[in-house]
Design a protein around this motif. Structure first.
Motif, short mmCIF file in Angstrom:
data_model
loop_
_atom_site.label_atom_id
_atom_site.label_comp_id
_atom_site.label_asym_id
_atom_site.label_seq_id
_atom_site.Cartn_x
_atom_site.Cartn_y
_atom_site.Cartn_z
N LEU A 39 10.94 13.10 27.38
CA LEU A 39 11.67 13.89 28.36
C LEU A 39 10.74 14.40 29.44
CD1 LEU A 39 14.23 16.19 26.48
CD2 LEU A 39 14.73 14.41 28.16
N LEU A 40 11.23 14.42 30.67
CA LEU A 40 10.44 14.90 31.80
C LEU A 40 10.95 16.23 32.35
CD1 LEU A 40 9.96 11.55 33.76
CD2 LEU A 40 8.35 12.67 32.22
N ARG A 41 12.02 16.75 31.78
CA ARG A 41 12.59 18.02 32.23
C ARG A 41 13.08 18.83 31.03
NH1 ARG A 41 10.54 16.50 36.18
NH2 ARG A 41 11.21 16.62 38.36
N ASN A 42 13.16 20.14 31.20
CA ASN A 42 13.79 21.00 30.19
C ASN A 42 15.31 20.87 30.32
OD1 ASN A 42 11.27 21.97 29.33
ND2 ASN A 42 11.32 23.68 30.77
N ILE A 43 15.96 20.45 29.25
CA ILE A 43 17.42 20.29 29.25
C ILE A 43 18.07 21.39 28.43
CG2 ILE A 43 19.33 18.80 28.56
CD1 ILE A 43 17.64 16.40 29.14
N ASP A 44 17.61 21.59 27.20
CA ASP A 44 18.18 22.61 26.31
C ASP A 44 17.06 23.06 25.37
OD1 ASP A 44 19.58 24.23 24.63
OD2 ASP A 44 21.07 22.75 24.03
N GLN A 45 16.39 24.14 25.73
CA GLN A 45 15.25 24.60 24.95
C GLN A 45 15.65 25.04 23.55
OE1 GLN A 45 13.26 27.57 27.33
NE2 GLN A 45 12.30 26.06 28.66
N SER A 46 16.84 25.59 23.40
CA SER A 46 17.29 26.02 22.07
C SER A 46 17.45 24.85 21.12
CB SER A 46 18.61 26.79 22.19
OG SER A 46 19.64 25.94 22.71
N SER A 47 17.72 23.67 21.65
CA SER A 47 17.85 22.46 20.84
C SER A 47 16.56 21.63 20.82
CB SER A 47 19.01 21.59 21.36
OG SER A 47 20.23 22.28 21.29
#
Length: 226
Positions: free
Chosen positions: A86-94
Motif C-alpha cells: 500500500l502507498l496510502r493510509n486507507i483504514d488505520q484501524s484495520s
C-alpha cells in the motif's frame, strides 16, 4: 504462490527504485497466471496554482510517463497471488496503512481484493479502491493527480521502505553499492538471523571481489559524547 505465508516474512531489497522495478518486472514475467492491466487517469491540479497554459504543456501522455516515489505507475499490471504494498493510509484501524504488504486474491474492475500479510491484522481481507493521489516529490515539475489503485508490486522494495520491518528471509540485491549513510546497515538488520540472509553483489571497478561499500559519514558522530 499458493501458500499465504510464503510472502509474509520475505522480500528482496535493493537500493534504488529503478532496480526494484527491474526485479519486480522480471518476477512478474515468470510468475504463472493471467495478468490484468489497470491504467491511471492523470490530470493537472488546477486549484494548486497551476496556470491554464500548462494544460497544453503537460498533456496526458507526459503525465502518464511520470514515475516517482510514493506513486503507483500509470500502467499497473497485477496477477492473482502477487504481493503488493500500500502507498496510502486507507483504514488505520484495520491496519491498512502506507507500507502494509498484501497479497492479491481477486482482480475486479473497480476494486482489488487482497489479504493482509503484515501488521496486527494478518489474514484480514481488504477491498482496495482507486484513489486520487498527488505526488509530494519536489522534482515533479507540475502539481497533478493520479487516479489509480494505491499499490505497487512488492516482490522487491527499496531499503528505505523496509525500515521498521523484521523479516525471516531477505535477499539483498546490489548491482551498485548503497549510496546513503547507514543504508547497508538498515538492509542487513531487517532479517532475524544470518541464515535468512542472501546477498547478491556485482563486481565493481576498483573494488575487490565479493565486497561493497558501507557509506558512513563520520561527521555525524563528531559531536556525540560517550
Amino acid at each position: 504462490m499458493s501458500s499465504k505465508d510464503f510472502f509474509k516474512a520475505r522480500t528482496i531489497l535493493a537500493p534504488t527504485l529503478d532496480i526494484v522495478e527491474e526485479v519486480n518486472n522480471h518476477l512478474m514475467a515468470i510468475i504463472p497466471g493471467g495478468e490484468k492491466l489497470y491504467l491511471s487517469s492523470d490530470s493537472i491540479c488546477m486549484d494548486e496554482g497551476n496556470m491554464e497554459s500548462q494544460l497544453d504543456l503537460y498533456g496526458p501522455e507526459l503525465l502518464n510517463s511520470i514515475n516517482c516515489s510514493g506513486l503507483p505507475p500509470h500502467k499497473l499490471i497485477l496477477k492473482v497471488g502477487v504481493p503488493v504494498m500500500l502507498l496510502r493510509n486507507i483504514d488505520q484501524s484495520s491496519g491498512l496503512c502506507n507500507g502494509t504488504r498484501l497479497q492479491v486474491r481477486k482482480l475486479g474492475n473497480h476494486v482489488i481484493e487482497c489479504e493482509v500479510l503484515t501488521g496486527n491484522n494478518v489474514g484480514h481481507i481488504a477491498l482496495i479502491p482507486r484513489m486520487n493521489m498527488v505526488p509530494t516529490n519536489e522534482t515533479v515539475p507540475v502539481r497533478f493527480q493520479r487516479r489509480q489503485f494505491p499499490v505497487i508490486v512488492s516482490f522487491a522494495m527499496t531499503i528505505n521502505k523496509s525500515q521498521g520491518q523484521i523479516l525471516s528471509h531477505v535477499g539483498l540485491y546490489l548491482p551498485r553499492p548503497v549510496f546513503t549513510h547507514g543504508q547497508l546497515y538498515v538492509a542487513l538488520s531487517r532479517v532475524k538471523s544470518k541464515r535468512g540472509l542472501q546477498v547478491l553483489l556485482m563486481n565493481h571497478v576498483g573494488m575487490s571481489v565479493n565486497s561493497t561499500i558501507n557509506v558512513v559519514y563520520r561527521e555525524v558522530f563528531e559531536k556525540i559524547v560517550f
